[in-house]
Write a protein that holds these residues in place. Sequence first.
Motif, mmCIF file in Angstrom:
data_model
loop_
_atom_site.group_PDB
_atom_site.id
_atom_site.type_symbol
_atom_site.label_atom_id
_atom_site.label_comp_id
_atom_site.label_asym_id
_atom_site.label_seq_id
_atom_site.Cartn_x
_atom_site.Cartn_y
_atom_site.Cartn_z
ATOM 1 N N ILE B 150 2.540 5.413 -8.690
ATOM 2 C CA ILE B 150 1.621 4.451 -8.066
ATOM 3 C C ILE B 150 0.237 4.561 -8.711
ATOM 4 C CG2 ILE B 150 0.883 5.868 -6.095
ATOM 5 C CD1 ILE B 150 1.216 3.123 -4.502
ATOM 6 N N PHE B 151 -0.161 5.784 -9.098
ATOM 7 C CA PHE B 151 -1.460 5.925 -9.758
ATOM 8 C C PHE B 151 -1.428 5.332 -11.155
ATOM 9 C CE2 PHE B 151 -3.356 9.660 -7.167
ATOM 10 C CZ PHE B 151 -3.283 8.864 -6.049
ATOM 11 N N ILE B 172 -4.618 15.670 -6.351
ATOM 12 C CA ILE B 172 -3.676 15.390 -5.260
ATOM 13 C C ILE B 172 -2.395 16.207 -5.414
ATOM 14 C CG2 ILE B 172 -2.208 13.551 -4.281
ATOM 15 C CD1 ILE B 172 -4.549 11.777 -4.289
ATOM 16 N N PHE B 205 7.587 17.832 2.773
ATOM 17 C CA PHE B 205 6.698 16.999 3.573
ATOM 18 C C PHE B 205 5.819 16.136 2.671
ATOM 19 C CE2 PHE B 205 2.697 16.297 5.900
ATOM 20 C CZ PHE B 205 3.214 15.607 6.982
ATOM 21 N N PHE B 206 5.309 16.729 1.597
ATOM 22 C CA PHE B 206 4.508 16.007 0.615
ATOM 23 C C PHE B 206 5.290 14.795 0.083
ATOM 24 C CE2 PHE B 206 3.068 15.061 -3.640
ATOM 25 C CZ PHE B 206 1.712 15.302 -3.645
ATOM 26 N N LEU B 209 5.861 12.103 2.890
ATOM 27 C CA LEU B 209 4.596 11.443 3.222
ATOM 28 C C LEU B 209 4.212 10.422 2.161
ATOM 29 C CD1 LEU B 209 1.900 11.424 4.962
ATOM 30 C CD2 LEU B 209 1.020 13.013 3.262
ATOM 31 N N TYR B 210 4.252 10.862 0.883
ATOM 32 C CA TYR B 210 3.742 9.974 -0.158
ATOM 33 C C TYR B 210 4.729 8.871 -0.534
ATOM 34 C CZ TYR B 210 -0.624 12.433 -0.600
ATOM 35 O OH TYR B 210 -1.860 12.946 -0.346
ATOM 36 N N VAL B 213 3.660 6.340 2.045
ATOM 37 C CA VAL B 213 2.350 5.742 1.744
ATOM 38 C C VAL B 213 2.446 4.844 0.512
ATOM 39 C CG1 VAL B 213 -0.063 6.205 1.214
ATOM 40 C CG2 VAL B 213 1.161 7.690 2.777
ATOM 41 N N ALA B 214 3.201 5.289 -0.496
ATOM 42 C CA ALA B 214 3.351 4.475 -1.702
ATOM 43 C C ALA B 214 4.066 3.173 -1.374
ATOM 44 C CB ALA B 214 4.121 5.257 -2.768
ATOM 45 N N THR B 217 1.549 0.882 0.277
ATOM 46 C CA THR B 217 0.346 0.460 -0.443
ATOM 47 C C THR B 217 0.627 -0.213 -1.795
ATOM 48 O OG1 THR B 217 0.119 2.691 -1.318
ATOM 49 C CG2 THR B 217 -1.219 2.142 0.601
ATOM 50 N N TYR B 220 -0.619 -3.711 -2.484
ATOM 51 C CA TYR B 220 -2.058 -3.887 -2.677
ATOM 52 C C TYR B 220 -2.484 -3.501 -4.083
ATOM 53 C CZ TYR B 220 -2.106 -4.196 2.383
ATOM 54 O OH TYR B 220 -1.872 -4.571 3.668
ATOM 55 N N VAL B 221 -1.736 -2.560 -4.689
ATOM 56 C CA VAL B 221 -2.102 -2.120 -6.037
ATOM 57 C C VAL B 221 -1.838 -3.220 -7.058
ATOM 58 C CG1 VAL B 221 -1.556 -0.469 -7.867
ATOM 59 C CG2 VAL B 221 -1.733 0.311 -5.509
#
Lengths: 234, 224
Positions: B150-151, B172, B205-206, B209-210, B213-214, B217, B220-221
Amino acid sequence: MTLSRSLLRILNVIALIGMLLAVYMALIQAPDAVNVDPSIRPAQRIIYFHVPSAWSSMLAFLVAFVSSILYLVTKHIRWDIWARSASELGIAFTIAAVISGSLWAKPAWNTYWTWDPRLTTYTIVLLLYIAYFMLRGAIDEPSRRARLAAVYGIFAFLSVPLTFMSIRWWNTIHPVIVDAPSNENKFGLGPNMLQAFGVTNLAFLLLFVALLANRISLGWAEERLEALKDRLHF
Amino acid sequence: MKHYLQVVWVILWKDLRIELRSKDVFTSMAVFAVLAVMIFNFAFELRVPDKTVVIPGVLWVTVTFSGILGLGRAFISEKDRGSMAGLLLAPVDRSAIYFGKMLASLVFILVVEAFLLPLMVVFFNTNFLSLPLLLILFLGTLGFAVVGSIFSALAVNTRTREILLPVLLFPIMLPVLMAGIRATIGFMEGDTLADMMKWFRLIFFFDILYVVVAYLTFDYVVEE
């Protein structure tokens, strides 16, 4: 929404009074910490500066996080101004916390820098938000800048608790101030010290609110300036 | 759901096919990984009494640094060929595009790891491999691909592009690196899976979670 100039001025004066009171409480009113070595008792008073700075920075990043989400949902420029204002303040308070922690570490642990995980992760948080502003700086188009920065702001904030969690499990020499009484590493504050601690925290909260309000109104001024430049094809 | 997975698969297969033909990304990642291990070897050889103690650090740093080469390319190639607009115009859920690209990056990094691990066993002359280690390496790599992809899409829209990607990504990724290195040290010293469970949970968990979120989002990216 921006506060009127007179309201802003009143807020600034309140914050100033709060900070003066905080200095008095921290340096004069609060008693010496009896549970630390006498030679570092004066240095211990940095706690009244260090801890509120750290909390203010976390509050700032929380505000930036919520504003980033609101920006993506509403696409209203207001939330972009809030997010970048709060992130900037977060960086300022983080630097204050890292430097004051470092000044305490020298007399207490005989080094300015330890690879104490909490100190280390705090520095990482600083890098996260510097990256946030590098990202902003690398995008020219305002709405794209706001949108991508908001996404990064969300990722960045969510990583903070994870980084803090990884610290807990790594060995730490950082004192735990607010924790269960059974904790060996506890660094308790006496009742009089707690009073000063409360006042300084409150004062920093006021300072944070005042700075944020000022920064946001500056943000609106920046927007107006950009709009004027556009109209003049400057 | 079936259609969604089909889209993910088509994007993944497209990227893999491009890579199978050109081998651009894999070659540079793999050569970089070998170079990194050699540089680490020279950096530590004379001063570290037992070189095996640096294996966990060398492994995770090499994976991270070579991985970022592949991640940087993931969206730049689409953008430069103008095919990004085509992808976005397709009448499919955009998050499916993200998952396709993410899985492709994951496969690239895993292939590089499959090449790197035996090489490190030979170079360091110790068999440090174990099933739990491979498992945590996989979970760490997954987290890396999830956030990195995503980045990568985000950085491609900036002036500085691939220069910005590590600056955005590394702070991150730190919890994953810490957990990965700690767990690798543990497994090399003979700790059991149960001892290292908290590091697994952290990475797990990381990842969860991501991914969420990815997923939320990515729209929007890429929106223009």
